[in-house]
Design a protein around this motif. Sequence first.
Motif, PDB file in Angstrom:
ATOM      1  N   ALA A   6       0.861  -1.175   0.000  1.00  0.00           N
ATOM      2  CA  ALA A   6       0.000   0.000   0.000  1.00  0.00           C
ATOM      3  C   ALA A   6       0.902   1.232   0.000  1.00  0.00           C
ATOM      4  CB  ALA A   6      -0.864  -0.015   1.259  1.00  0.00           C
ATOM      5  N   HIS A   7       0.415   2.316  -0.545  1.00  0.00           N
ATOM      6  CA  HIS A   7       1.245   3.522  -0.621  1.00  0.00           C
ATOM      7  C   HIS A   7       1.726   3.986   0.741  1.00  0.00           C
ATOM      8  CE1 HIS A   7       0.190   4.924  -4.956  1.00  0.00           C
ATOM      9  NE2 HIS A   7       0.912   3.832  -4.898  1.00  0.00           N
ATOM     10  N   ASP A   8       0.914   3.779   1.786  1.00  0.00           N
ATOM     11  CA  ASP A   8       1.323   4.206   3.138  1.00  0.00           C
ATOM     12  C   ASP A   8       2.637   3.546   3.549  1.00  0.00           C
ATOM     13  OD1 ASP A   8      -1.170   5.091   2.943  1.00  0.00           O
ATOM     14  OD2 ASP A   8      -1.959   4.097   4.741  1.00  0.00           O
ATOM     15  N   ASP A   9       2.815   2.272   3.144  1.00  0.00           N
ATOM     16  CA  ASP A   9       4.026   1.551   3.542  1.00  0.00           C
ATOM     17  C   ASP A   9       5.267   2.203   2.970  1.00  0.00           C
ATOM     18  OD1 ASP A   9       2.449  -0.217   4.788  1.00  0.00           O
ATOM     19  OD2 ASP A   9       2.551  -1.761   3.228  1.00  0.00           O
ATOM     20  N   LEU A  10       5.104   2.800   1.788  1.00  0.00           N
ATOM     21  CA  LEU A  10       6.278   3.336   1.107  1.00  0.00           C
ATOM     22  C   LEU A  10       6.929   4.450   1.908  1.00  0.00           C
ATOM     23  CD1 LEU A  10       4.899   3.410  -2.490  1.00  0.00           C
ATOM     24  CD2 LEU A  10       6.777   2.013  -1.651  1.00  0.00           C
ATOM     25  N   ALA A  11       6.105   5.249   2.525  1.00  0.00           N
ATOM     26  CA  ALA A  11       6.621   6.393   3.256  1.00  0.00           C
ATOM     27  C   ALA A  11       7.524   5.934   4.399  1.00  0.00           C
ATOM     28  CB  ALA A  11       5.467   7.224   3.801  1.00  0.00           C
ATOM     29  N   ARG A  12       7.290   4.701   4.858  1.00  0.00           N
ATOM     30  CA  ARG A  12       8.064   4.215   6.000  1.00  0.00           C
ATOM     31  C   ARG A  12       9.435   3.679   5.600  1.00  0.00           C
ATOM     32  NH1 ARG A  12       3.947   0.527   7.559  1.00  0.00           N
ATOM     33  NH2 ARG A  12       2.088   1.808   7.588  1.00  0.00           N
ATOM     34  N   VAL A  13       9.683   3.453   4.309  1.00  0.00           N
ATOM     35  CA  VAL A  13      11.009   3.009   3.878  1.00  0.00           C
ATOM     36  C   VAL A  13      11.885   4.251   3.848  1.00  0.00           C
ATOM     37  CG1 VAL A  13      12.333   1.861   2.063  1.00  0.00           C
ATOM     38  CG2 VAL A  13       9.942   1.256   2.442  1.00  0.00           C
ATOM     39  N   SER A  14      12.791   4.361   4.817  1.00  0.00           N
ATOM     40  CA  SER A  14      13.470   5.649   4.983  1.00  0.00           C
ATOM     41  C   SER A  14      14.313   5.979   3.761  1.00  0.00           C
ATOM     42  CB  SER A  14      14.314   5.639   6.251  1.00  0.00           C
ATOM     43  OG  SER A  14      15.578   5.123   5.978  1.00  0.00           O
ATOM     44  N   GLY A  15      14.209   7.223   3.322  1.00  0.00           N
ATOM     45  CA  GLY A  15      14.981   7.681   2.168  1.00  0.00           C
ATOM     46  C   GLY A  15      14.367   7.318   0.838  1.00  0.00           C
ATOM     47  N   SER A  16      13.498   6.317   0.783  1.00  0.00           N
ATOM     48  CA  SER A  16      12.928   5.904  -0.493  1.00  0.00           C
ATOM     49  C   SER A  16      11.772   6.812  -0.891  1.00  0.00           C
ATOM     50  CB  SER A  16      12.403   4.474  -0.406  1.00  0.00           C
ATOM     51  OG  SER A  16      13.467   3.575  -0.522  1.00  0.00           O
ATOM     52  N   ALA A  17      11.503   6.841  -2.205  1.00  0.00           N
ATOM     53  CA  ALA A  17      10.376   7.617  -2.715  1.00  0.00           C
ATOM     54  C   ALA A  17       9.083   7.156  -2.044  1.00  0.00           C
ATOM     55  CB  ALA A  17      10.284   7.421  -4.223  1.00  0.00           C
ATOM     56  N   GLY A  18       8.220   8.107  -1.765  1.00  0.00           N
ATOM     57  CA  GLY A  18       6.919   7.828  -1.171  1.00  0.00           C
ATOM     58  C   GLY A  18       5.815   8.173  -2.152  1.00  0.00           C
ATOM     59  N   PRO A  19       4.567   8.204  -1.674  1.00  0.00           N
ATOM     60  CA  PRO A  19       3.419   8.438  -2.552  1.00  0.00           C
ATOM     61  C   PRO A  19       3.506   9.733  -3.351  1.00  0.00           C
ATOM     62  CG  PRO A  19       2.706   7.912  -0.316  1.00  0.00           C
ATOM     63  CD  PRO A  19       4.196   7.935  -0.288  1.00  0.00           C
ATOM     64  N   GLU A  20       4.073  10.785  -2.745  1.00  0.00           N
ATOM     65  CA  GLU A  20       4.137  12.056  -3.496  1.00  0.00           C
ATOM     66  C   GLU A  20       5.088  11.954  -4.682  1.00  0.00           C
ATOM     67  OE1 GLU A  20       5.087  15.235  -0.719  1.00  0.00           O
ATOM     68  OE2 GLU A  20       3.360  14.548   0.470  1.00  0.00           O
ATOM     69  N   GLU A  21       6.238  11.327  -4.448  1.00  0.00           N
ATOM     70  CA  GLU A  21       7.204  11.177  -5.545  1.00  0.00           C
ATOM     71  C   GLU A  21       6.648  10.259  -6.627  1.00  0.00           C
ATOM     72  OE1 GLU A  21       8.140  10.841  -2.302  1.00  0.00           O
ATOM     73  OE2 GLU A  21       9.258  12.736  -2.109  1.00  0.00           O
ATOM     74  N   ILE A  22       5.921   9.231  -6.213  1.00  0.00           N
ATOM     75  CA  ILE A  22       5.347   8.318  -7.211  1.00  0.00           C
ATOM     76  C   ILE A  22       4.291   9.046  -8.047  1.00  0.00           C
ATOM     77  CG2 ILE A  22       3.916   6.232  -7.469  1.00  0.00           C
ATOM     78  CD1 ILE A  22       5.741   4.907  -5.502  1.00  0.00           C
ATOM     79  N   ALA A  23       3.507   9.881  -7.394  1.00  0.00           N
ATOM     80  CA  ALA A  23       2.508  10.659  -8.144  1.00  0.00           C
ATOM     81  C   ALA A  23       3.212  11.608  -9.122  1.00  0.00           C
ATOM     82  CB  ALA A  23       1.621  11.448  -7.175  1.00  0.00           C
ATOM     83  N   ALA A  24       4.311  12.212  -8.690  1.00  0.00           N
ATOM     84  CA  ALA A  24       5.057  13.119  -9.584  1.00  0.00           C
ATOM     85  C   ALA A  24       5.635  12.331 -10.759  1.00  0.00           C
ATOM     86  CB  ALA A  24       6.171  13.816  -8.800  1.00  0.00           C
ATOM     87  N   ALA A  25       6.134  11.144 -10.479  1.00  0.00           N
ATOM     88  CA  ALA A  25       6.717  10.313 -11.547  1.00  0.00           C
ATOM     89  C   ALA A  25       5.643   9.940 -12.568  1.00  0.00           C
ATOM     90  CB  ALA A  25       7.333   9.053 -10.948  1.00  0.00           C
ATOM     91  N   ILE A  26       4.457   9.643 -12.086  1.00  0.00           N
ATOM     92  CA  ILE A  26       3.379   9.271 -13.005  1.00  0.00           C
ATOM     93  C   ILE A  26       3.002  10.454 -13.902  1.00  0.00           C
ATOM     94  CG2 ILE A  26       0.905   8.667 -13.069  1.00  0.00           C
ATOM     95  CD1 ILE A  26       1.602   6.665 -10.811  1.00  0.00           C
ATOM     96  N   ALA A  27       3.009  11.653 -13.321  1.00  0.00           N
ATOM     97  CA  ALA A  27       2.720  12.840 -14.143  1.00  0.00           C
ATOM     98  C   ALA A  27       3.773  12.988 -15.245  1.00  0.00           C
ATOM     99  CB  ALA A  27       2.677  14.090 -13.256  1.00  0.00           C
ATOM    100  N   VAL A  28       5.041  12.739 -14.905  1.00  0.00           N
ATOM    101  CA  VAL A  28       6.122  12.827 -15.905  1.00  0.00           C
ATOM    102  C   VAL A  28       5.892  11.773 -16.994  1.00  0.00           C
ATOM    103  CG1 VAL A  28       8.615  12.480 -16.270  1.00  0.00           C
ATOM    104  CG2 VAL A  28       7.822  13.788 -14.275  1.00  0.00           C
ATOM    105  N   LEU A  29       5.585  10.554 -16.586  1.00  0.00           N
ATOM    106  CA  LEU A  29       5.383   9.468 -17.564  1.00  0.00           C
ATOM    107  C   LEU A  29       4.190   9.759 -18.471  1.00  0.00           C
ATOM    108  CD1 LEU A  29       6.008   6.389 -15.209  1.00  0.00           C
ATOM    109  CD2 LEU A  29       7.511   7.180 -17.073  1.00  0.00           C
ATOM    110  N   ARG A  30       3.114  10.271 -17.891  1.00  0.00           N
ATOM    111  CA  ARG A  30       1.910  10.568 -18.698  1.00  0.00           C
ATOM    112  C   ARG A  30       2.193  11.639 -19.730  1.00  0.00           C
ATOM    113  NH1 ARG A  30      -2.167  10.047 -13.959  1.00  0.00           N
ATOM    114  NH2 ARG A  30      -2.566   7.794 -14.092  1.00  0.00           N
ATOM    115  N   ALA A  31       3.137  12.542 -19.402  1.00  0.00           N
ATOM    116  CA  ALA A  31       3.493  13.603 -20.349  1.00  0.00           C
ATOM    117  C   ALA A  31       4.551  13.133 -21.347  1.00  0.00           C
ATOM    118  CB  ALA A  31       3.999  14.827 -19.573  1.00  0.00           C
ATOM    119  N   GLY A  32       4.865  11.840 -21.332  1.00  0.00           N
ATOM    120  CA  GLY A  32       5.844  11.307 -22.291  1.00  0.00           C
ATOM    121  C   GLY A  32       7.281  11.469 -21.835  1.00  0.00           C
TER     122      GLY A  32
END
Length: 339
Positions: A6-32
Amino acid sequence: MTPTPAHDDLARVSGSAGPEEIAAAIAVLRAGGVVAFPTETVYGLGADALDAAAVRRVFELKGRPPTNPLIVHVSGEAMARRVAAHWPPEASRLAQAFWPGPLTLVLPKAAHVPPEVTAGGPTVALRCPDHRVTLALLDAFAHPLVGPSANPSGGVSPTTAEHVREAFEASRVYVLEGGPCRGGIESTVLDLTSSPPCILRPGPISAAQIAAVLGGPVAEHPLPGDVPASGAVARSPGLHPVHYAPRARAVLFERQHLADMLARTHRAVVITHSGLTVSPPHQIIRMPASAPGYAARLYAALREADALRPDLIAIERPPADDPLWRAILDRLTRATGGL
Ligand code: TXA
Ligand code: MG
C-alpha cells in the motif's frame, strides 16, 4: 508473488520515494517523459512502453543504438500477458517461481507494442522487478515501462540514485530514490522462443534454477571469451563484447601476475576479493569474497576506481565455479574490453 505494498508503507522506507514522488513520476510518464526507477538489480531509465515518442527519448538520452531492444517492466503476469502475443505455460511457471525478480523472459511481442521497443524485432523482453517503489509505480501507472539500465550506453550500470543523477540532467530525468540495489548485476535474460530455451545474458537466476522449474534442458549462451566474433551474439544485441566499461583502461589479472603488472604501471587501482595488498602509489579496493556480496558492490567499485583516475584498473580474476560468479565474470570480461 509479493503483493504490491500500500502507498502508506512506502513512506516508511526511509529515504525511499513515497506516494508524493510516485505521483510526480506518473505525471512525468503521462506527459511522455523519462523516470529513473530502482530495481533489485540496477536502476532503470523508464518511459511508457506503449508511447513510441517516449521510448525514442530513452534511446536518445542513453545514446543507445536503435538496434538494441529494451526490456519492458511489468507489475506481474497479468500485465505481461498484455505485452506478449503468446504466453506459454513455461512463462507462467517461470513467472510464478521467479517474479518479482531478476529473470527477463523473451516472447513474441503483441502487435500494439511499438517497434522502437523491440528494435523492429518480433520478440519482446519482459520482467517484473522486485522493488516496492517500482512495483507501486507500475501498479499505479497501469502501463508497462521500458527500462534499460540508467547509464549512458556502454558505460557502467547504476546501483544508486546518485549514480543516475551524476549521468543525467535533473530537467530531463525524474529520479525515484530507492536506496542501493541489493543484487547489483542485471537480470538473467531467457529466450523462450527458442527450443530449448536459451540464456542470452547470464545473471542472478541460473540455468539450473530455470531447468528445475521447466523440467527440461536450458541452453546457455557462452561467455564473451568463449565465442567467435560472429554468430549467435547478434541474438541479444546487448551482448556486445565491450560493455559495462569504466573510462580508464581495465584488465583482469591472475594473482601470480600482480607484481609484474604493477612494476609496469605508473599508478594502478587494484580490485581484489582475496585480500591482496599493494604499495603506494598503487591503490586497493577490497571486494567481498562471496558472489552475492561482490555482485552488489561491483558497479560502485568500478565507479570508485574510475574516480581515482588511475592509469589502469586491475581486477583480480574471480572464480567461475558457480553461476553467479560466472555472471559476474561475464560483466567483468565486457568491462575489460571483451577478451
Ligand atoms: O536487470 C535488468 O535487466 C535491468 C533493470 C533496469 O531491469 N535492465 C537492463 O536493461 O539491464 P538493458 O537495456 O541494459 O539490457 C537489456 C538486455 C540487452 O542485452 C538487450 O539486448 C536484451 O536485454 N534484450 C532486450 N530485448 C530483447 C529481445 N527482444 N530479444 C533479445 N534480447 C533482448
Ligand atoms: Mg545496460
